[in-house]
Write a protein that holds these residues in place. Structure first.
Motif, PDB file in Angstrom:
ATOM      1  N   ARG A   1       0.838  -1.210   0.000  1.00  0.00           N
ATOM      2  CA  ARG A   1       0.000   0.000   0.000  1.00  0.00           C
ATOM      3  C   ARG A   1       0.870   1.256   0.000  1.00  0.00           C
ATOM      4  NH1 ARG A   1      -3.273   3.064   4.138  1.00  0.00           N
ATOM      5  NH2 ARG A   1      -5.299   3.344   3.166  1.00  0.00           N
ATOM      6  N   ARG A   2       2.007   1.196   0.648  1.00  0.00           N
ATOM      7  CA  ARG A   2       2.920   2.348   0.720  1.00  0.00           C
ATOM      8  C   ARG A   2       3.834   2.446  -0.509  1.00  0.00           C
ATOM      9  NH1 ARG A   2       3.940   5.771   5.367  1.00  0.00           N
ATOM     10  NH2 ARG A   2       2.206   5.373   6.766  1.00  0.00           N
ATOM     11  N   PHE A   3       3.830   1.434  -1.344  1.00  0.00           N
ATOM     12  CA  PHE A   3       4.690   1.381  -2.530  1.00  0.00           C
ATOM     13  C   PHE A   3       4.023   2.186  -3.642  1.00  0.00           C
ATOM     14  CE2 PHE A   3       7.961  -1.636  -4.451  1.00  0.00           C
ATOM     15  CZ  PHE A   3       8.166  -0.865  -5.564  1.00  0.00           C
ATOM     16  N   VAL A   4       4.213   3.489  -3.587  1.00  0.00           N
ATOM     17  CA  VAL A   4       3.582   4.401  -4.536  1.00  0.00           C
ATOM     18  C   VAL A   4       4.656   4.946  -5.470  1.00  0.00           C
ATOM     19  CG1 VAL A   4       2.234   6.525  -4.753  1.00  0.00           C
ATOM     20  CG2 VAL A   4       1.845   4.993  -2.817  1.00  0.00           C
ATOM     21  N   GLN A   5       4.353   4.940  -6.749  1.00  0.00           N
ATOM     22  CA  GLN A   5       5.288   5.471  -7.736  1.00  0.00           C
ATOM     23  C   GLN A   5       5.227   7.003  -7.741  1.00  0.00           C
ATOM     24  OE1 GLN A   5       7.485   3.707  -9.315  1.00  0.00           O
ATOM     25  NE2 GLN A   5       6.663   1.754  -8.626  1.00  0.00           N
ATOM     26  N   PRO A   6       6.348   7.666  -8.032  1.00  0.00           N
ATOM     27  CA  PRO A   6       6.318   9.133  -8.137  1.00  0.00           C
ATOM     28  C   PRO A   6       5.334   9.585  -9.211  1.00  0.00           C
ATOM     29  CG  PRO A   6       8.577   8.325  -8.095  1.00  0.00           C
ATOM     30  CD  PRO A   6       7.682   7.125  -8.240  1.00  0.00           C
ATOM     31  N   ARG A   7       4.695  10.702  -8.955  1.00  0.00           N
ATOM     32  CA  ARG A   7       3.718  11.245  -9.907  1.00  0.00           C
ATOM     33  C   ARG A   7       4.419  11.822 -11.127  1.00  0.00           C
ATOM     34  NH1 ARG A   7       0.383  14.615  -5.472  1.00  0.00           N
ATOM     35  NH2 ARG A   7      -0.522  12.839  -4.412  1.00  0.00           N
ATOM     36  N   ALA A   8       3.725  11.777 -12.243  1.00  0.00           N
ATOM     37  CA  ALA A   8       4.233  12.419 -13.454  1.00  0.00           C
ATOM     38  C   ALA A   8       4.304  13.917 -13.210  1.00  0.00           C
ATOM     39  CB  ALA A   8       3.315  12.103 -14.629  1.00  0.00           C
ATOM     40  N   SER A   9       5.281  14.555 -13.834  1.00  0.00           N
ATOM     41  CA  SER A   9       5.493  15.978 -13.599  1.00  0.00           C
ATOM     42  C   SER A   9       5.870  16.688 -14.886  1.00  0.00           C
ATOM     43  CB  SER A   9       6.612  16.158 -12.568  1.00  0.00           C
ATOM     44  OG  SER A   9       6.933  17.511 -12.407  1.00  0.00           O
ATOM     45  N   ASP A  10       5.496  17.968 -14.950  1.00  0.00           N
ATOM     46  CA  ASP A  10       5.890  18.807 -16.069  1.00  0.00           C
ATOM     47  C   ASP A  10       7.257  19.442 -15.841  1.00  0.00           C
ATOM     48  OD1 ASP A  10       3.505  18.273 -17.354  1.00  0.00           O
ATOM     49  OD2 ASP A  10       2.510  20.088 -16.604  1.00  0.00           O
ATOM     50  N   LYS A  11       7.814  19.264 -14.637  1.00  0.00           N
ATOM     51  CA  LYS A  11       9.120  19.839 -14.325  1.00  0.00           C
ATOM     52  C   LYS A  11      10.208  19.120 -15.108  1.00  0.00           C
ATOM     53  CE  LYS A  11       7.973  21.152  -9.596  1.00  0.00           C
ATOM     54  NZ  LYS A  11       8.316  20.973  -8.192  1.00  0.00           N
ATOM     55  N   SER A  12      11.319  19.802 -15.286  1.00  0.00           N
ATOM     56  CA  SER A  12      12.456  19.168 -15.956  1.00  0.00           C
ATOM     57  C   SER A  12      12.960  18.026 -15.079  1.00  0.00           C
ATOM     58  CB  SER A  12      13.580  20.191 -16.163  1.00  0.00           C
ATOM     59  OG  SER A  12      14.200  20.481 -14.915  1.00  0.00           O
ATOM     60  N   PRO A  13      13.684  17.079 -15.662  1.00  0.00           N
ATOM     61  CA  PRO A  13      14.215  15.970 -14.857  1.00  0.00           C
ATOM     62  C   PRO A  13      15.040  16.435 -13.656  1.00  0.00           C
ATOM     63  CG  PRO A  13      14.404  15.429 -17.171  1.00  0.00           C
ATOM     64  CD  PRO A  13      13.951  16.874 -17.095  1.00  0.00           C
ATOM     65  N   ALA A  14      15.905  17.423 -13.854  1.00  0.00           N
ATOM     66  CA  ALA A  14      16.736  17.908 -12.746  1.00  0.00           C
ATOM     67  C   ALA A  14      15.877  18.551 -11.661  1.00  0.00           C
ATOM     68  CB  ALA A  14      17.787  18.886 -13.255  1.00  0.00           C
ATOM     69  N   GLU A  15      14.849  19.278 -12.059  1.00  0.00           N
ATOM     70  CA  GLU A  15      13.951  19.880 -11.072  1.00  0.00           C
ATOM     71  C   GLU A  15      13.209  18.802 -10.284  1.00  0.00           C
ATOM     72  OE1 GLU A  15      12.339  24.095 -12.695  1.00  0.00           O
ATOM     73  OE2 GLU A  15      11.884  22.364 -13.967  1.00  0.00           O
ATOM     74  N   GLN A  16      12.819  17.730 -10.961  1.00  0.00           N
ATOM     75  CA  GLN A  16      12.140  16.629 -10.266  1.00  0.00           C
ATOM     76  C   GLN A  16      13.068  15.983  -9.233  1.00  0.00           C
ATOM     77  OE1 GLN A  16       9.680  13.900 -12.695  1.00  0.00           O
ATOM     78  NE2 GLN A  16      10.226  15.249 -14.398  1.00  0.00           N
ATOM     79  N   ILE A  17      14.323  15.823  -9.613  1.00  0.00           N
ATOM     80  CA  ILE A  17      15.302  15.233  -8.689  1.00  0.00           C
ATOM     81  C   ILE A  17      15.436  16.110  -7.446  1.00  0.00           C
ATOM     82  CG2 ILE A  17      17.759  14.732  -8.368  1.00  0.00           C
ATOM     83  CD1 ILE A  17      17.716  13.836 -11.400  1.00  0.00           C
ATOM     84  N   LEU A  18      15.634  17.399  -7.646  1.00  0.00           N
ATOM     85  CA  LEU A  18      15.815  18.302  -6.509  1.00  0.00           C
ATOM     86  C   LEU A  18      14.532  18.464  -5.694  1.00  0.00           C
ATOM     87  CD1 LEU A  18      18.152  21.015  -8.050  1.00  0.00           C
ATOM     88  CD2 LEU A  18      18.753  19.063  -6.595  1.00  0.00           C
ATOM     89  N   ALA A  19      13.385  18.363  -6.355  1.00  0.00           N
ATOM     90  CA  ALA A  19      12.103  18.465  -5.646  1.00  0.00           C
ATOM     91  C   ALA A  19      11.926  17.310  -4.658  1.00  0.00           C
ATOM     92  CB  ALA A  19      10.953  18.506  -6.640  1.00  0.00           C
ATOM     93  N   THR A  20      12.596  16.201  -4.901  1.00  0.00           N
ATOM     94  CA  THR A  20      12.565  15.079  -3.963  1.00  0.00           C
ATOM     95  C   THR A  20      13.008  15.531  -2.585  1.00  0.00           C
ATOM     96  OG1 THR A  20      13.043  13.507  -5.738  1.00  0.00           O
ATOM     97  CG2 THR A  20      13.554  12.791  -3.497  1.00  0.00           C
ATOM     98  N   PHE A  21      14.038  16.335  -2.538  1.00  0.00           N
ATOM     99  CA  PHE A  21      14.578  16.790  -1.256  1.00  0.00           C
ATOM    100  C   PHE A  21      13.672  17.838  -0.602  1.00  0.00           C
ATOM    101  CE2 PHE A  21      17.990  15.009  -3.754  1.00  0.00           C
ATOM    102  CZ  PHE A  21      18.514  14.091  -2.858  1.00  0.00           C
ATOM    103  N   ASP A  22      12.987  18.640  -1.423  1.00  0.00           N
ATOM    104  CA  ASP A  22      11.993  19.575  -0.877  1.00  0.00           C
ATOM    105  C   ASP A  22      10.842  18.801  -0.240  1.00  0.00           C
ATOM    106  OD1 ASP A  22      13.519  21.711  -1.877  1.00  0.00           O
ATOM    107  OD2 ASP A  22      12.393  21.747  -3.766  1.00  0.00           O
ATOM    108  N   SER A  23      10.423  17.748  -0.917  1.00  0.00           N
ATOM    109  CA  SER A  23       9.356  16.892  -0.386  1.00  0.00           C
ATOM    110  C   SER A  23       9.786  16.234   0.924  1.00  0.00           C
ATOM    111  CB  SER A  23       8.995  15.826  -1.428  1.00  0.00           C
ATOM    112  OG  SER A  23       8.061  14.923  -0.901  1.00  0.00           O
ATOM    113  N   LEU A  24      11.033  15.777   0.963  1.00  0.00           N
ATOM    114  CA  LEU A  24      11.542  15.178   2.198  1.00  0.00           C
ATOM    115  C   LEU A  24      11.516  16.195   3.342  1.00  0.00           C
ATOM    116  CD1 LEU A  24      14.588  13.072   0.977  1.00  0.00           C
ATOM    117  CD2 LEU A  24      12.488  12.202   2.025  1.00  0.00           C
ATOM    118  N   GLU A  25      11.917  17.421   3.066  1.00  0.00           N
ATOM    119  CA  GLU A  25      11.927  18.430   4.127  1.00  0.00           C
ATOM    120  C   GLU A  25      10.521  18.655   4.677  1.00  0.00           C
ATOM    121  OE1 GLU A  25      13.643  22.850   5.214  1.00  0.00           O
ATOM    122  OE2 GLU A  25      13.873  22.124   3.164  1.00  0.00           O
ATOM    123  N   ARG A  26       9.534  18.679   3.800  1.00  0.00           N
ATOM    124  CA  ARG A  26       8.145  18.829   4.264  1.00  0.00           C
ATOM    125  C   ARG A  26       7.741  17.630   5.126  1.00  0.00           C
ATOM    126  NH1 ARG A  26       7.782  20.792  -0.935  1.00  0.00           N
ATOM    127  NH2 ARG A  26       6.953  18.827  -1.753  1.00  0.00           N
TER     128      ARG A  26
END
Length: 192
Positions: free
Chosen positions: A54-79
């Motif tokens: 149930r917790r095994f959720v795939q990352p959502r599709a995004s319009d952000k560039s690949p590098a922005e998606q990578i860095l957004a991972t860390f923003d999500s972690l901080e939240r």
């Protein structure tokens, strides 16, 4: 009923720990008999596996560039680190608690961690970095390391520190940070 059992198990397993929560506790919390619970999940191991799936959720599709998606991972972690009920990675927690006794738990945890590494690798390949596989491994180590540091220090800034380290790794791999609208551009590709 199955979903109610899973919701309750998810909350209790994550907040209190898998070993600390028995099927009696889950059944009592819902107001059902243990037998009813076992009609939906034949064993605690089956319930643990369903909780992790149930917790095994795939990352959502995004319009952000690949590098922005990578860095957004860390923003999500901080939240997530700032949340009062953050208790770390449920997959790592499960392996730490029952991994030696349950092959299914270890298998699901490995699959989850590998799926995240492959997600990073695919984004890095889109950017055009020379060795996306190795860099993806380094990025997941930053993710897991920041989670461990936050748990020990109770400091959401650990995610920001990991993000800064990720920027260094990306920069060394040819991703340039500038004043472009996205703030990120690859030196390895002529087209984004």
């Amino acid at each position: 009923m199955k979903e109610r059992i899973l919701e309750t198990a998810d909350r209790l397993f994550y907040l209190k720990g898998i070993r600390a929560v028995g099927v009696d506790t889950i059944a009592a919390e819902i107001g059902i008999s243990k037998r009813t619970l076992y009609n939906h999940f034949p064993s605690k191991d089956a319930l643990i596996s369903a909780y992790l799936q149930r917790r095994f959720v795939q990352p959502r599709a995004s319009d952000k560039s690949p590098a922005e998606q990578i860095l957004a991972t860390f923003d999500s972690l901080e939240r997530r680190f700032s949340s009062k009920d953050f208790r770390g990675c449920p997959f790592v927690n499960a392996v730490a608690e029952v991994g030696a006794e349950s092959r299914s738990v270890r298998k699901i945890a490995v699959a989850f961690k590998e799926s995240r590494r492959l997600w990073f690798r695919d984004l890095l390949a889109q950017i055009g970095v020379a060795d996306p596989d190795s860099l993806a491994t380094q990025l997941v180590l930053l993710v897991d390391g920041s989670i461990a540091q936050d748990l020990v220090r109770d400091d959401p800034a650990m995610a920001r520190a990991a993000k800064e380290a990720a920027k260094v790794l990306l920069s060394d791999a040819g991703v340039r940070f500038d004043d472009a609208p996205s703030g990120l551009r690859s030196r390895n590709r002529t087209k984004e």
